[in-house]
Each structure stands twice: as structure tokens, then as C-alpha cells.
Design an enzyme around this catalytic site. Structure first.
Site, PDB file in Angstrom:
ATOM      1  N   HIS A  28       0.844  -1.200   0.000  1.00  0.00           N
ATOM      2  CA  HIS A  28       0.000   0.000   0.000  1.00  0.00           C
ATOM      3  C   HIS A  28       0.886   1.259   0.000  1.00  0.00           C
ATOM      4  CE1 HIS A  28      -2.915  -2.764   2.266  1.00  0.00           C
ATOM      5  NE2 HIS A  28      -3.618  -2.392   1.213  1.00  0.00           N
ATOM      6  N   GLN A  52     -18.262  -5.862  -1.693  1.00  0.00           N
ATOM      7  CA  GLN A  52     -17.418  -6.757  -2.482  1.00  0.00           C
ATOM      8  C   GLN A  52     -17.171  -8.093  -1.790  1.00  0.00           C
ATOM      9  OE1 GLN A  52     -14.201  -3.783  -2.464  1.00  0.00           O
ATOM     10  NE2 GLN A  52     -12.781  -5.477  -2.217  1.00  0.00           N
ATOM     11  N   GLU A 139      -0.876  -3.862  -9.176  1.00  0.00           N
ATOM     12  CA  GLU A 139      -0.964  -4.979 -10.135  1.00  0.00           C
ATOM     13  C   GLU A 139      -1.191  -6.305  -9.428  1.00  0.00           C
ATOM     14  OE1 GLU A 139       2.652  -4.647 -12.398  1.00  0.00           O
ATOM     15  OE2 GLU A 139       1.964  -2.834 -13.414  1.00  0.00           O
ATOM     16  N   LYS A 140      -0.978  -6.339  -8.125  1.00  0.00           N
ATOM     17  CA  LYS A 140      -1.246  -7.545  -7.335  1.00  0.00           C
ATOM     18  C   LYS A 140      -2.687  -8.014  -7.576  1.00  0.00           C
ATOM     19  CE  LYS A 140      -1.656 -10.029  -3.318  1.00  0.00           C
ATOM     20  NZ  LYS A 140      -2.939  -9.648  -2.831  1.00  0.00           N
ATOM     21  N   ASP A 141      -3.617  -7.048  -7.620  1.00  0.00           N
ATOM     22  CA  ASP A 141      -5.021  -7.367  -7.911  1.00  0.00           C
ATOM     23  C   ASP A 141      -5.252  -7.059  -9.388  1.00  0.00           C
ATOM     24  OD1 ASP A 141      -6.276  -7.766  -5.011  1.00  0.00           O
ATOM     25  OD2 ASP A 141      -4.821  -6.158  -4.930  1.00  0.00           O
ATOM     26  N   MET A 175       2.866  -9.222  -0.756  1.00  0.00           N
ATOM     27  CA  MET A 175       2.324  -8.614   0.465  1.00  0.00           C
ATOM     28  C   MET A 175       0.808  -8.510   0.351  1.00  0.00           C
ATOM     29  SD  MET A 175       4.990  -5.693   1.450  1.00  0.00           S
ATOM     30  CE  MET A 175       6.648  -6.138   1.914  1.00  0.00           C
TER      31      MET A 175
HETATM   32  P1  AMP Z   1      -6.564  -3.529  -0.551  1.00  0.00           P
HETATM   33  O1  AMP Z   1      -6.400  -2.743   0.700  1.00  0.00           O
HETATM   34  O2  AMP Z   1      -6.159  -4.956  -0.424  1.00  0.00           O
HETATM   35  O3  AMP Z   1      -7.913  -3.331  -1.193  1.00  0.00           O
HETATM   36  O4  AMP Z   1      -5.529  -2.925  -1.579  1.00  0.00           O
HETATM   37  C1  AMP Z   1      -5.515  -1.555  -1.881  1.00  0.00           C
HETATM   38  C2  AMP Z   1      -4.612  -1.318  -3.064  1.00  0.00           C
HETATM   39  O5  AMP Z   1      -3.303  -1.782  -2.762  1.00  0.00           O
HETATM   40  C3  AMP Z   1      -5.056  -2.104  -4.305  1.00  0.00           C
HETATM   41  O6  AMP Z   1      -4.888  -1.265  -5.450  1.00  0.00           O
HETATM   42  C4  AMP Z   1      -4.111  -3.273  -4.314  1.00  0.00           C
HETATM   43  O7  AMP Z   1      -3.883  -3.802  -5.600  1.00  0.00           O
HETATM   44  C5  AMP Z   1      -2.860  -2.653  -3.769  1.00  0.00           C
HETATM   45  N1  AMP Z   1      -1.973  -3.672  -3.209  1.00  0.00           N
HETATM   46  C6  AMP Z   1      -2.281  -4.642  -2.312  1.00  0.00           C
HETATM   47  N2  AMP Z   1      -1.227  -5.445  -2.074  1.00  0.00           N
HETATM   48  C7  AMP Z   1      -0.208  -4.971  -2.852  1.00  0.00           C
HETATM   49  C8  AMP Z   1       1.142  -5.371  -3.076  1.00  0.00           C
HETATM   50  N3  AMP Z   1       1.679  -6.413  -2.441  1.00  0.00           N
HETATM   51  N4  AMP Z   1       1.886  -4.649  -3.940  1.00  0.00           N
HETATM   52  C9  AMP Z   1       1.354  -3.590  -4.596  1.00  0.00           C
HETATM   53  N5  AMP Z   1       0.083  -3.160  -4.423  1.00  0.00           N
HETATM   54  C10 AMP Z   1      -0.686  -3.839  -3.576  1.00  0.00           C
END
Ligand code: AMP
Length: 273
Positions: A28, A52, A139-141, A175
Site C-alpha cells: 500500500h 465486495q 498490479e497484485k489485484d 504482500m
Molecule cells: P486492498 O487494501 O487490499 O484493497 O488494496 C488496496 C490497493 O493496494 C489495491 O490497489 C491493491 O492492488 C494494492 N496492493 C495490495 N497489495 C499490494 C502489493 N503487495 N503490492 C502492490 N500493491 C498492492
């Protein structure tokens, strides 16, 4: 939130936006740093979006730590940390959703049928509240990122979507806030997810280019670790997500694996060059 953004826009400032569900980790923070670099005014949102999650998923137990998130986001230079209220975002009788026709028929959209609809809807709402010029996603998601890019094009949002590469732990595990669910043993075994992607790239470099053989090898590697349950492993077109049989151009390899109750995802672009 909208008043703040109107004010910033009135002053000619560029607004960069990083939406998250909180429990911030270095992944993040890399998005937040990118946002800091790209915008004059940086807005980070923290919202665990009920729309979601399907019944039976981890909405209730999703890890939360607002105080720590607040500190981390502020340290990385966030100007505003936006923490919307669930009841305000989804008032009684809420009934308008954003759905894509094709991209959700692949990968995570299959086992999580409401996930991408929930994401597209909340991101649209957040865009209308934060009014960013630029929004940063990981790009993880991967599927989420291309769903948002598609939606922004299809619905004419005037927002530049920026993707950031996946940040990994030193041993390679991507991560994720959900890594905090893993027991020490599961944490060790979870490495097989990244290893299977590396193995795929190695096989490809060694001349194996049929997707089925590569998926087979990846699947064998994962199954040799105790407590793993494969949701999907796919080698597909990076734009349409349609399955590819032969890797004769860059392909997305994406997978979701359950470690006990914890579902983890990862992906990599396999490049035959
Ligand atoms: P989340 O809190 O899981 O919804 O993620 C919020 C944002 O952080 C989303 O755009 C994810 O793709 C990104 N994100 C989560 N994990 C990673 C990671 N390991 N590396 C890069 N971006 C991430």
C-alpha cells in the site's frame, strides 16, 4: 470530501487518490508514494467495502487498525485520509451497481461472483466523492486493475489510472493484508504460490510453451504443500483474460490458492522473449 476536492481543483491542484481497505503494508505504501509523486494533493481512503464480500467471506474478520494506518499514511505524505462511513456510502434502499459484462467471467470473478461488481461500484462512488485526476492501483489485484481501467474508459471518467508493480516479502510472498491470517506453518507453505509462478517462467524459458503443461507443473508444486487448496490457476490474455493454449506472446499467469481458510492471490506476466 467533495468540498475539499472542489477547493483543490479550484486552486489548480492535481488530486492523486489511493483507495485501500486499510491494514496498510509496504505494498500500500508504495502506491501512496507513487500518488505523492504524481499529485499535488494526495488522498488515501480506508474503507472495508461490504459490497465486495459475499456472505461467508471475511468481511467481519478483515484485519483493521485505523490508528496505525493513519500514522503510516500521514508519514508517507497523505494530505487527506478519507474514512467514509458504511451507512453513508450505502444508505437504506441503495440499489445502483456497476457491472461489467465480460471481464468478471474469469479468474476471481468465478469463485467470487459479487466481488468485481462491489469493487466497480465502490470505486465509482469514491471517484465521485474524491474527484481525483489520478488514481493508483496495485498490479497484485490484476483483474481489479483492468476492470477499473475498462470501466473508466467505458464510462468516460476523466481519471488517469496508474498501476504499480506487486511488492513482495523478501522471500517472494506477495504482500497482502490477509497474510496476517496465516499461521507460521501456513506462512512457510504459502511461498509455493510465488514459487509456482517462478517455475512457470523457468519452464517457458526452457522451451515449454503449452499452457496446460505449465499449469500442471504449477499445480503439482502447490499440491505438494500441506493445507493448500487451489481455487484456480490460469494462463490467459492480459487484456481479455481469455485462456491461452500456447504462450507465443506475453501471457498473464494468475492464481488463487486457499491456505486453510485464507485465500491468497498472485500473478505474473509470462514473457516468451
Ligand atoms: P486492498 O487494501 O487490499 O484493497 O488494496 C488496496 C490497493 O493496494 C489495491 O490497489 C491493491 O492492488 C494494492 N496492493 C495490495 N497489495 C499490494 C502489493 N503487495 N503490492 C502492490 N500493491 C498492492
Amino acid at each position: 470530501m467533495q468540498e475539499h476536492s472542489d477547493l483543490m481543483r479550484g486552486l489548480g491542484r492535481t488530486i492523486a487518490f489511493v483507495p485501500t481497505m486499510g491494514f496498510l503494508h509496504e505494498g500500500h505504501l508504495s502506491l501512496i508514494r507513487k500518488g505523492r509523486e504524481l499529485g499535488d494533493n494526495l488522498i488515501v481512503s480506508i474503507f472495508v467495502n461490504p459490497a465486495q464480500f459475499s456472505p461467508g467471506e471475511d468481511f467481519e474478520s478483515y484485519p483493521r487498525n485505523l490508528d496505525r494506518d493513519f500514522e503510516l499514511a500521514q508519514k508517507e505524505g497523505a494530505d487527506v485520509i478519507f474514512i467514509p462511513d458504511g451507512k453513508e456510502l450505502y444508505p437504506r434502499n441503495f440499489q445502483t451497481y456497476i457491472e461489467l459484462e465480460k471481464l468478471p467471467n474469469h479468474l476471481c470473478g468465478i469463485s467470487r461472483p459479487t466481488f468485481l461488481k462491489g469493487v466497480a461500484t465502490v470505486v465509482t462512488k469514491l471517484f465521485n466523492l474524491v474527484k481525483p485526476h489520478i488514481a493508483v492501483f496495485g498490479e497484485k489485484d490484476y483483474q481489479q486493475l483492468i476492470v477499473i481501467r475498462r470501466m473508466v474508459r467505458d464510462l468516460n471518467f476523466e481519471i488517469n489510472i496508474v498501476g504499480v508493480p506487486t511488492l513482495r516479502e523478501p522471500d517472494g510472498l506477495a504482500m497482502s493484508s490477509r497474510n496476517s491470517y496465516l499461521t507460521p506453518e501456513q506462512r512457510i507453505n504459502a511461498l509455493c504460490i510465488y514459487k509456482s509462478l517462478k517455475k512457470a517462467q523457468e519452464l517457458l524459458e526452457g522451451g515449454v510453451n503449452d499452457a496446460a503443461s505449465i499449469i500442471n507443473a504449477a499445480s503439482g508444486l502447490i499440491k505438494s504443500n500441506e493445507g493448500t487448496n487451489i481455487d484456480y490457476i490460469s494462463i490467459c490474455d492480459p487484456e481479455t483474460l481469455a485462456d491461452m493454449e500456447t504462450i507465443n506472446r506475453p501471457a498473464l499467469m494468475a492464481l488463487a490458492v486457499k491456505m486453510g481458510e485464507t485465500r491468497l492471490i498472485d500473478n505474473m506476466i509470462l514473457n516468451p522473449e
